[in-house]
Design an enzyme around this catalytic site. Structure first.
Site, short mmCIF file in Angstrom:
data_model
loop_
_atom_site.label_atom_id
_atom_site.label_comp_id
_atom_site.label_asym_id
_atom_site.label_seq_id
_atom_site.Cartn_x
_atom_site.Cartn_y
_atom_site.Cartn_z
N SER A 138 1.25 -1.51 0.05
CA SER A 138 -0.34 -0.19 -0.16
C SER A 138 0.87 1.19 0.25
CB SER A 138 -0.81 0.16 1.94
OG SER A 138 -1.61 0.74 1.15
N TYR A 151 -2.04 -0.47 10.16
CA TYR A 151 -1.73 -0.45 9.00
C TYR A 151 -0.49 -0.11 8.27
CZ TYR A 151 -3.72 -1.04 4.71
OH TYR A 151 -4.19 -1.48 3.12
#
Length: 301
Positions: A138, A151
């Protein structure tokens, strides 16, 4: 890499979102699909929508014994895998100080440890087929966003892990790619928009960077990368141009965050942290620590 001759692909986190969309793209190219995830009924719905051969396996990517059993089952039923897409992941929104320690740890466990377990278990088959593993990362690895510490840490971790694994596996003929995803239209993003601080931070990004891309479009880009055995895949493609700017991203993110925080109330800044998306809730419902029970009150004389 030809994907039209009945080769076997495993996609983790395939019950919905990006995982389900990638499975559809791979099946449309003639691959036989193994859908691996926590929600068996959702996996079956995805499998029923696919052309060709597919099977569903309910498994937790952090449970190595379970994934080992899944890998043996795949090899026996379909043959060795040629493609593995390590997509399973969850996210939690909220400050580190307010986030339940078990939830913070679970995000790291699923996203980072789960990816390593997936790679470790399926590498023997990928070595046999000289196959390809795509690790879904990501842009959270580029510049860590506040209120998403677990995250971001996990996605930075899987990027480093995949980079190291790529170099190790290159002499063995196994390709390892990293997919960098930005805003993608999944239920995780839908719930993120409900978090006041994250919604405000996103609003400060340039307009092109705020655009949400459909899971189907992202899956098309990822499968094109798989076909090329690409070392990196960017969704959207313009993310490639931002790589040279990565050293300044943490500064830019922190600067934008300070401005956003100054405009927000204490209640908004200290809102309770929570898991995002239906997939995250499904995992956390299983792994959430049981609330301590109060001892029974002794009878009074």
């Amino acid at each position: 890499m030809a994907l039209h001759d009945g080769k076997v692909a495993v996609v983790t986190g395939a019950a919905r979102g990006i995982g389900a969309a990638v499975a559809r793209e791979l099946a449309a190219r003639g691959m036989r699909l193994v859908l691996l995830g926590r929600e068996l009924e959702s996996l079956r719905k995805v499998a029923n929508s696919l052309p060709g051969t597919s099977c569903c396996i309910e498994a937790d990517v952090t449970d190595e014994a379970s994934i080992q059993g899944s890998a043996r089952s795949v090899a026996e039923r379909l043959g060795p895998v040629s493609v593995v897409v390590a997509n399973a992941g969850i996210a939690a929104a909220g400050s580190f100080a307010t986030c339940d320690a078990a939830l913070w740890n679970r995000v790291i466990e699923v996203n980072l440890i789960g990816s390593a377990v997936t790679a470790r278990v399926f590498l023997p088959q990928l070595l046999q087929t000289r196959g390809y593993l795509l690790q879904v990362a990501s842009t959270a690895a580029f510049g860590s966003a506040p209120m998403m510490s677990a995250y971001c840490a996990s996605k930075a971790g899987v990027e480093s892990f995949a980079q190291a694994l790529r170099t190790e596996m290159e002499p063995e003929g196994v390709g390892v790619g990293i997919a960098y995803l930005h805003w993608t239209g999944t239920d995780m993003i839908d719930e993120l928009e409900e978090h006041a601080v994250l919604r405000e931070l996103r609003s400060r990004q340039p307009a092109p960077a705020r655009r949400v891309h459909s899971a189907a479009r992202v899956a098309t880009l990822l499968v094109r990368g798989i076909e090329r055995r690409a070392p990196t895949v960017y969704a959207p493609p313009w993310l490639r141009m931002t790589q040279p700017l990565r050293p300044v991203f943490p500064y830019l993110v922190a600067r934008a965050a300070r401005r956003s925080f100054a405009r927000m109330s204490q209640d908004e800044l200290h809102a309770p942290a929570g898991v995002l998306g239906a997939g995250g809730h499904a995992d956390w419902d299983v792994h959430r620590p049981a609330a301590p029970t109060r001892p029974a009150t002794p009878p009074q004389d």
